[in-house]
Design a protein around this motif. Sequence first.
Motif, PDB file in Angstrom:
ATOM      1  N   TYR A  63      40.002  -5.308  18.208  1.00 55.06           N
ATOM      2  CA  TYR A  63      41.098  -5.298  17.230  1.00 55.06           C
ATOM      3  C   TYR A  63      40.752  -6.223  16.064  1.00 55.06           C
ATOM      4  CZ  TYR A  63      45.579  -6.234  15.017  1.00 55.06           C
ATOM      5  OH  TYR A  63      46.573  -6.381  14.090  1.00 55.06           O
ATOM      6  N   ASP A  69      43.128  -0.242  17.041  1.00 55.23           N
ATOM      7  CA  ASP A  69      44.422  -0.913  16.972  1.00 55.23           C
ATOM      8  C   ASP A  69      44.659  -1.685  18.265  1.00 55.23           C
ATOM      9  OD1 ASP A  69      45.290   0.878  18.927  1.00 55.23           O
ATOM     10  OD2 ASP A  69      46.544   2.048  17.574  1.00 55.23           O
ATOM     11  N   THR A 132      47.498 -12.749   8.465  1.00 56.00           N
ATOM     12  CA  THR A 132      46.820 -11.468   8.246  1.00 56.00           C
ATOM     13  C   THR A 132      45.315 -11.672   8.248  1.00 56.00           C
ATOM     14  OG1 THR A 132      46.900 -11.704   5.834  1.00 56.00           O
ATOM     15  CG2 THR A 132      48.718 -10.517   6.899  1.00 56.00           C
ATOM     16  N   ARG A 135      43.812  -7.289   5.976  1.00 48.80           N
ATOM     17  CA  ARG A 135      45.012  -6.599   5.482  1.00 48.80           C
ATOM     18  C   ARG A 135      45.885  -6.030   6.600  1.00 48.80           C
ATOM     19  NH1 ARG A 135      41.903  -3.295   0.613  1.00 48.80           N
ATOM     20  NH2 ARG A 135      41.045  -5.135  -0.409  1.00 48.80           N
ATOM     21  N   ARG A 136      45.855  -6.651   7.765  1.00 47.04           N
ATOM     22  CA  ARG A 136      46.778  -6.288   8.834  1.00 47.04           C
ATOM     23  C   ARG A 136      47.033  -7.540   9.669  1.00 47.04           C
ATOM     24  NH1 ARG A 136      43.848  -3.187  13.711  1.00 47.04           N
ATOM     25  NH2 ARG A 136      41.881  -4.338  13.769  1.00 47.04           N
ATOM     26  N   PRO A 137      47.996  -7.512  10.587  1.00 48.11           N
ATOM     27  CA  PRO A 137      48.323  -8.728  11.329  1.00 48.11           C
ATOM     28  C   PRO A 137      47.113  -9.323  12.047  1.00 48.11           C
ATOM     29  CG  PRO A 137      50.024  -7.084  11.663  1.00 48.11           C
ATOM     30  CD  PRO A 137      48.924  -6.391  10.907  1.00 48.11           C
TER      31      PRO A 137
END
Length: 368
Positions: A63, A69, A132, A135-137
């Motif tokens: 991830y 994901d 982040t 650009r995602r958690p």
Amino acid sequence: MTATEAPAPPTGAAEPPGAAPPAGDAPRPLGTAFQAEHLALFEPALSAAVHRLPAAVRRVAGYHLGWWDEHERPLFGPDTTDEAASIRPALALLCGEAAGGDAAAALPAAVAVELVHHFTLLHDDIIDGGGTRRRRPAAWTVFGTAQALLTGDSLMVAAMDVLAAGPRDIAPRALHDLAAGLQDLGAGRGAELRLAAAPAPTPDDCREVIAGKTASLLGCACSLGTMFGGGSAGRVRLMRMFGERLGHASHLADDMLGLWGDPRGTGGAVHRDLARRKRSLPVVAALASGTAAGRELAAAFETGAEFSPAVLAHLAGLVERTGARRLAADAAAEHLAAAAACLDAADPPPGPAAALRAVIGRVAARIP
């Protein structure tokens, strides 16, 4: 250098935890510092190392790397990697060739340094409270702090395991070299925490951070690659110095891009480091300059107010008026010249020498 992210997602279905990666299921390219033949070697090797991790940490690692994901479903989003993402393993492979060996021999070095890099990113996100990554958690916000910490630790152990499996005449020296690099990384992280809390930081404080956090890992990539390529002790020392100098310059380029970079090229917001009040070397040099512009900058930082785009542009101009931009650019150029001198002294074969000089050129081209 500001750490940038590594492999993009695999292109097939996620395997059961612990399974070996199928052929053709390695991550997408990391960036243009890699030569095509090096990518063909490195990507499957990194993927295999991650797939050997225990199931729980493998899930978090993949991830974090951007391969899937939180449920290990492959991702097919836009490629957000850039030049800096590939520099560590690319240097290791090129240095293996520069030592007279081949890139395949230096694979353990390339994989190990990239695993260590992501160990540091997982821990840094937690320490900094960074929410982040790519650009995602960030991984710790998805899987929890403890699991992210354990995953980082597992990546560090995996790096050691990769080196330990190398040739018997190289593995002990390589492990010692990596251990020294890890100590330097820890010292650099400690220096960064002190810099953030210091009432009156100096440019020397920033240089201590750069030496520990960025220069040490690039130096380690080059020395390990040279070892696995069969280089002599003298050549290993020279190539470590080459990597360290390159690391200093690359970090300074990142510092400058964070103030004056074009967001279309950096992928970040304009003046992003000023908006965060990041104490990069140009900012610290401006604050310590004793100039009217430096005092105005300090007063703005002390307000705690959120800066508008117009104010950010004005503050960037203040930093430049103190001479800090020129100071950082000149320092980066000096480090690149020293890196080139170390490379010349190591006297690598023409092909690898040209490729390593091209890496110097790429770093120089990033200085805004």
